[in-house]
Scaffold this motif. Structure first.
Motif, mmCIF file in Angstrom:
data_model
loop_
_atom_site.group_PDB
_atom_site.id
_atom_site.type_symbol
_atom_site.label_atom_id
_atom_site.label_comp_id
_atom_site.label_asym_id
_atom_site.label_seq_id
_atom_site.Cartn_x
_atom_site.Cartn_y
_atom_site.Cartn_z
ATOM 1 N N LEU A 150 66.578 145.047 -0.459
ATOM 2 C CA LEU A 150 66.372 144.839 0.853
ATOM 3 C C LEU A 150 67.207 145.461 1.737
ATOM 4 N N LEU A 151 66.753 145.705 2.872
ATOM 5 C CA LEU A 151 67.749 146.470 3.884
ATOM 6 C C LEU A 151 67.586 145.612 5.157
ATOM 7 N N CYS A 152 69.069 145.305 5.366
ATOM 8 C CA CYS A 152 69.062 144.480 6.763
ATOM 9 C C CYS A 152 70.240 145.306 7.528
ATOM 10 N N ALA A 153 70.130 144.982 8.765
ATOM 11 C CA ALA A 153 71.347 145.478 9.763
ATOM 12 C C ALA A 153 71.633 144.216 10.775
ATOM 13 N N ALA A 154 72.900 144.049 11.117
ATOM 14 C CA ALA A 154 73.497 143.167 12.236
ATOM 15 C C ALA A 154 73.592 144.181 13.249
ATOM 16 N N VAL A 155 72.986 143.800 14.466
ATOM 17 C CA VAL A 155 72.975 144.601 15.660
ATOM 18 C C VAL A 155 73.160 143.659 16.908
ATOM 19 N N SER A 156 73.896 144.252 17.679
ATOM 20 C CA SER A 156 74.344 143.813 19.059
ATOM 21 C C SER A 156 73.053 143.248 19.810
ATOM 22 N N SER A 157 73.323 142.392 20.636
ATOM 23 C CA SER A 157 72.041 141.477 21.023
ATOM 24 C C SER A 157 71.701 141.926 22.494
ATOM 25 N N VAL A 158 72.512 141.672 23.629
ATOM 26 C CA VAL A 158 72.102 141.621 24.911
ATOM 27 C C VAL A 158 71.633 143.091 25.209
ATOM 28 N N LYS A 159 70.828 143.266 26.119
ATOM 29 C CA LYS A 159 70.143 144.565 26.648
ATOM 30 C C LYS A 159 71.092 145.667 26.843
ATOM 31 N N SER A 160 72.303 145.211 27.857
ATOM 32 C CA SER A 160 73.150 145.923 28.227
ATOM 33 C C SER A 160 73.989 146.635 27.119
ATOM 34 N N MET A 161 73.909 146.053 26.033
ATOM 35 C CA MET A 161 74.802 146.678 24.802
ATOM 36 C C MET A 161 73.839 147.416 23.815
ATOM 37 N N ALA A 162 72.760 146.611 23.491
ATOM 38 C CA ALA A 162 71.747 147.076 22.321
ATOM 39 C C ALA A 162 71.151 148.483 22.951
ATOM 40 N N SER A 163 70.681 148.673 24.043
ATOM 41 C CA SER A 163 70.236 149.826 24.562
ATOM 42 C C SER A 163 71.083 150.934 24.486
ATOM 43 N N LEU A 164 72.369 150.622 24.128
ATOM 44 C CA LEU A 164 73.328 152.028 24.257
ATOM 45 C C LEU A 164 73.159 152.626 22.542
ATOM 46 N N SER A 165 72.813 151.452 21.667
ATOM 47 C CA SER A 165 73.239 151.789 20.386
ATOM 48 C C SER A 165 71.800 151.928 19.551
ATOM 49 N N TYR A 166 70.704 151.404 19.947
ATOM 50 C CA TYR A 166 69.368 151.702 18.887
ATOM 51 C C TYR A 166 68.333 152.169 19.670
ATOM 52 N N ASP A 167 67.303 153.000 18.924
ATOM 53 C CA ASP A 167 66.198 153.144 19.075
ATOM 54 C C ASP A 167 65.335 151.812 18.272
ATOM 55 N N ILE A 168 64.963 150.874 18.941
ATOM 56 C CA ILE A 168 64.458 149.680 18.470
ATOM 57 C C ILE A 168 63.148 149.893 17.456
ATOM 58 N N PRO A 169 62.164 150.763 18.245
ATOM 59 C CA PRO A 169 60.938 150.664 17.339
ATOM 60 C C PRO A 169 61.209 151.492 16.051
ATOM 61 N N ALA A 170 62.088 152.555 16.234
ATOM 62 C CA ALA A 170 62.390 153.437 15.056
ATOM 63 C C ALA A 170 63.017 152.622 13.883
ATOM 64 N N ILE A 171 64.220 152.075 14.374
ATOM 65 C CA ILE A 171 65.143 151.312 13.189
ATOM 66 C C ILE A 171 64.147 149.924 12.682
ATOM 67 N N SER A 172 63.222 149.353 13.550
ATOM 68 C CA SER A 172 62.349 148.271 13.094
ATOM 69 C C SER A 172 61.624 148.749 11.975
ATOM 70 N N ARG A 173 61.176 150.083 11.884
ATOM 71 C CA ARG A 173 60.274 150.603 10.832
ATOM 72 C C ARG A 173 61.018 150.484 9.718
ATOM 73 N N TYR A 174 62.292 150.658 9.196
ATOM 74 C CA TYR A 174 62.969 150.931 8.344
ATOM 75 C C TYR A 174 63.717 149.643 7.591
ATOM 76 N N LEU A 175 63.813 148.875 8.624
ATOM 77 C CA LEU A 175 64.584 147.766 8.007
ATOM 78 C C LEU A 175 63.713 146.420 7.717
ATOM 79 N N ASP A 176 64.309 145.776 6.753
ATOM 80 C CA ASP A 176 63.354 144.381 6.483
ATOM 81 C C ASP A 176 63.791 143.283 7.147
ATOM 82 N N LEU A 177 64.910 143.103 7.481
ATOM 83 C CA LEU A 177 65.469 142.184 8.395
ATOM 84 C C LEU A 177 66.389 142.588 9.357
ATOM 85 N N ILE A 178 66.398 142.113 10.701
ATOM 86 C CA ILE A 178 67.159 142.485 11.861
ATOM 87 C C ILE A 178 67.876 141.312 12.289
ATOM 88 N N ASN A 179 69.369 141.125 12.197
ATOM 89 C CA ASN A 179 70.163 140.060 12.536
ATOM 90 C C ASN A 179 70.652 140.422 13.718
#
Ligand SMILES: *[C@@H]1O[C@H](CO)[C@@H](O)[C@H](O)[C@H]1NC(C)=O
Ligand SMILES: *[C@@H]1O[C@H](CO)[C@@H](O)[C@H](O)[C@H]1NC(C)=O
Ligand SMILES: CC(=O)N[C@H]1CO[C@H](CO)[C@@H](O)[C@@H]1O
Length: 481
Positions: free
Chosen positions: A184-213
C-alpha cells in the motif's frame, strides 16, 4: 436512552453501511515517542486497541542524506542494546487482529522538507529511498508506506516549485516498485487550498497513491495571535467575512480536494484527537477570534505549550472549573478558564465531522493520534471514547474492552461497567488484579473525591506488567495465577 432509540440507531448504522457498501477505514496514527511519557500519559505499542482501527501507522522513521530510510530512535525501534523492539512488536499486533494493516510512516514535522526535496529531485536518491523503504517494510512485515513530507515547496525546501513534479515522480516510481510486492502507498498531505495548492499536483498524485490522508487540523494556531479552531467543520464565529478561497474549514477542504480530482474512494479525512491552547490577551474577551498573546497551557504528558491531548484536557475538565462552549456554526467545542482558551474535539464534534464527510462517500477517517485519546478511560467509563465515536458513526461494530458489550453512541453506560468489584484502592494509579493476569485495576478519585477501582482488560492475550505499568507479552511478565 431507551431500548427503542438504541434499536433505531442500530438500524440507521446498518443501513448506512449497506448503502455505502465497502467498510470504511479507520487509520490510526501512533506516535511512538509516547512510550517515554510519564504516568497515565505513557502509551506503548501494547496499548493499541487493534479492534478500533483498520490500519495502524507507525510514526516516524526518517531518511539520511543519501535518501535511505533510517530509524530516528534506534532504542525504540530496534531490539539491539536492550532496545524496545517496537517495529517488530507493532507488526506482532496482527496476531490480535489478522485483518489489520500496518503502515510505516516516513517523515513528519521534525524531519523538515530539505532532505525530501533533495531526495525527490535526484534519480539515484529516489532509488535509494524506494529500495530501503521496501527493505524495511519487508523486514518487519508492514503492509505499506505512508509518506509525510512536510511539505513539498514549503518551509526549508531546497528545490522550491520543482518539488511538486518531483514528488509526483517519486510516487510514480514507488507505485511501480510497490505493485511488484503488493504494498500500500499512502501519503499525508496538507489540507486547506492556500497550502495544498503550493505543494501538490492533485490529479497526478491521486493516480499513484492508494490512500490520501488529508490532514484537516492545525487550521488555526497560537501564532495567529487570535483564538481559532484547530479543526472547524464549517465557517464559524468571527469568520463571516472570510472569502471562500481563504476558508480554513473541513467543508472547504473536502470540496477543494474532490473538485481537484482526488477520487473520494482514496480520500481519508484526518481528524485530531488533541486541541490547541491559547493565552487570551484579555480574559473578558474570550470568544472565537479573540486577541491572544500566543500559546497557552501545556498538558502534563505532552508537555508542549500551544497543544494538549484530549486525555489531558478531559482530566482538567474533571478536576478544574472550565466554561465549556460550543461554536454552533463551526460545530466544534472550545473551553475557557480565566486567560486560558482551548480549541478541541469531543465525541460530538468528531461525529458531526464524520457524518458530514460520509456524504461524499470518502474512504474513511485518519486519527492523529491514538495516544492522546483517553485510551485508559481515565476520564469517563469507556476507554478510547473519541476513537470509539468515530468507529460507531462509520458503522463499524466494535466491542467495548472495558465491559465486553457493544458500544452505543450514548453517554449512558451499561450498569455492568460500574466498578462493583471487591478490589480496594489504597492510592491512585495502576494495580495488578490479584485474581487474573490479563486485567488490572486503575484507581481514580470519583466526583465525591473517593478512590474507586476500575477494572481494565489487556488487549489480546497480553498480561498486565506492573513493573512497567503496561500490558505486555506473557513471557515478559511473571504473572502465574
Ligand atoms: C545512510 O544510511 C545507510 C544505511 O544505514 C548508510 O549505508 C549510508 O552510509 C548513510 N548515508 C549517510 C550519508 O549517512
Ligand atoms: C478587558 O476588556 C474589557 C472589556 O472590553 C475592558 O473593560 C478592560 O479594560 C480590558 N482589560 C484590559 C487589562 O485591557
Ligand atoms: C521530474 C522532475 O521534474 N524533475 C526535476 C526535479 O527537480 C530538479 C531540481 O530542480 C530538476 O532538475 C528536475 O528536472
Amino acid at each position: 436512552m431507551n431500548k427503542f432509540i438504541l434499536f433505531v440507531l442500530g438500524v440507521i448504522l446498518v443501513t448506512t453501511e449497506q448503502i455505502t457498501g465497502k467498510e470504511k477505514y479507520v487509520v490510526c496514527y501512533y506516535g511512538t515517542w509516547a512510550a517515554y511519557r510519564n504516568g497515565l500519559g505513557k502509551f506503548d505499542v501494547t496499548n493499541i486497541n487493534t479492534e478500533l482501527c483498520t490500519h495502524i501507522v507507525y510514526t516516524f522513521l526518517g531518511i539520511n542524506r543519501t535518501g535511505t530510510v533510517v530509524s530516528l530512535d534506534p532504542y525504540l525501534d530496534y531490539p539491539e542494546n536492550w532496545g524496545r523492539d517496537n517495529l517488530r512488536k507493532f507488526n506482532a499486533l496482527k496476531k490480535q487482529n489478522p485483518t489489520i494493516k500496518t503502515i510505516l510512516a516516513v517523515g513528519g514535522w521534525n524531519e523538515g522538507s530539505a532532505k525530501y526535496s533533495v531526495m525527490a529531485a535526484t534519480p539515484k536518491l529516489r532509488k535509494n529511498f524506494i529500495t530501503s523503504a521496501i527493505e524495511m517494510i519487508k523486514k518487519f512485515g508492514f503492509d505499506g508506506l505512508d509518506i509525510d513530507w512536510e511539505y513539498p515547496n514549503r518551509g526549508d525546501t531546497v528545490y522550491g516549485h520543482d518539488d511538486i513534479n518531483n514528488f509526483t515522480q517519486l510516487l510514480k516510481e514507488l507505485r511501480e516498485a510497490f505493485d511488484k510486492h503488493g504494498l500500500l502507498l499512502c501519503a499525508a498531505v496538507s489540507s486547506v487550498k492556500s497550502m495544498a495548492s503550493l505543494s501538490y499536483d492533485i490529479p497526478a498524485i491521486s493516480r499513484y497513491l492508494d490512500l490520501i490522508n488529508v490532514m484537516a487540523y492545525d487550521m488555526n494556531g497560537a501564532s495567529d495571535l487570535v483564538t481559532g479552531h484547530n479543526s472547524p467543520l464549517h465557517r464559524g464565529e468571527g469568520d463571516e467575512n472570510v472569502p471562500k478561497d481563504n476558508l480554513k474549514t473541513i467543508d472547504a477542504v473536502l470540496e477543494y480536494w474532490l473538485e481537484q480530482g482526488c477520487p473520494p474512494e482514496k480520500l481519508i479525512l484526518g481528524l485530531p484527537l488533541y486541541g490547541h491552547t491559547f493565552k487570551l490577551s484579555n480574559a473578558t474577551i474570550n470568544g472565537v477570534r479573540a486577541p491572544s498573546d500566543g500559546p497557552g497551557i501545556a498538558g502534563p504528558y505532552t508537555a508542549t505549550r500551544g497543544m494538549i491531548g484530549y486525555n489531558e484536557l478531559c482530566m482538567k475538565f474533571r478536576r478544574e472549573t472550565w466554561k465549556l462552549k460550543y461554536d454552533n456554526s463551526a460545530k466544534v467545542p472550545y473551553a475557557v478558564q480565566g486567560n486560558n482558551w482551548v480549541s478541541y474535539d469531543d465525541a460530538q464534534s468528531l461525529t458531526a465531522k464524520v457524518k458530514y464527510a460520509l456524504q461524499f462517500n470518502i474512504a474513511g477517517i485518519t486519527l492523529w493520534s491514538i495516544e492522546t485519546d483517553d485510551f485508559l478511560g481515565a476520564c469517563y467509563l469507556d476507554d478510547y471514547p473519541l476513537t470509539r465515536a468515530v468507529n460507531i458513526v462509520l458503522g463499524r461494530s466494535i466491542e467495548s474492552t472495558t465491559h465486553g458489550s457493544v458500544s452505543t453512541p450514548t453517554t449512558e453506560k451499561p450498569s455492568t461497567s460500574q466498578p462493583t468489584d471487591q478490589f480496594v484502592c489504597e492510592d491512585t494509579g495502576f494495580f495488578p488484579n490479584p485474581d487474573d493476569c490479563t486485567s488490572y485495576y486503575y484507581c481514580v478519585k470519583n466526583a465525591g473525591n473517593i478512590l474507586v477501582p476500575k477494572l481494565l482488560h489487556c488487549p489480546g492475550n497480553l498480561h498486565w506488567d506492573q513493573n512497567n505499568e503496561l500490558c505486555n507479552y506473557p513471557d515478559q511478565t511473571n504473572c502465574n495465577i
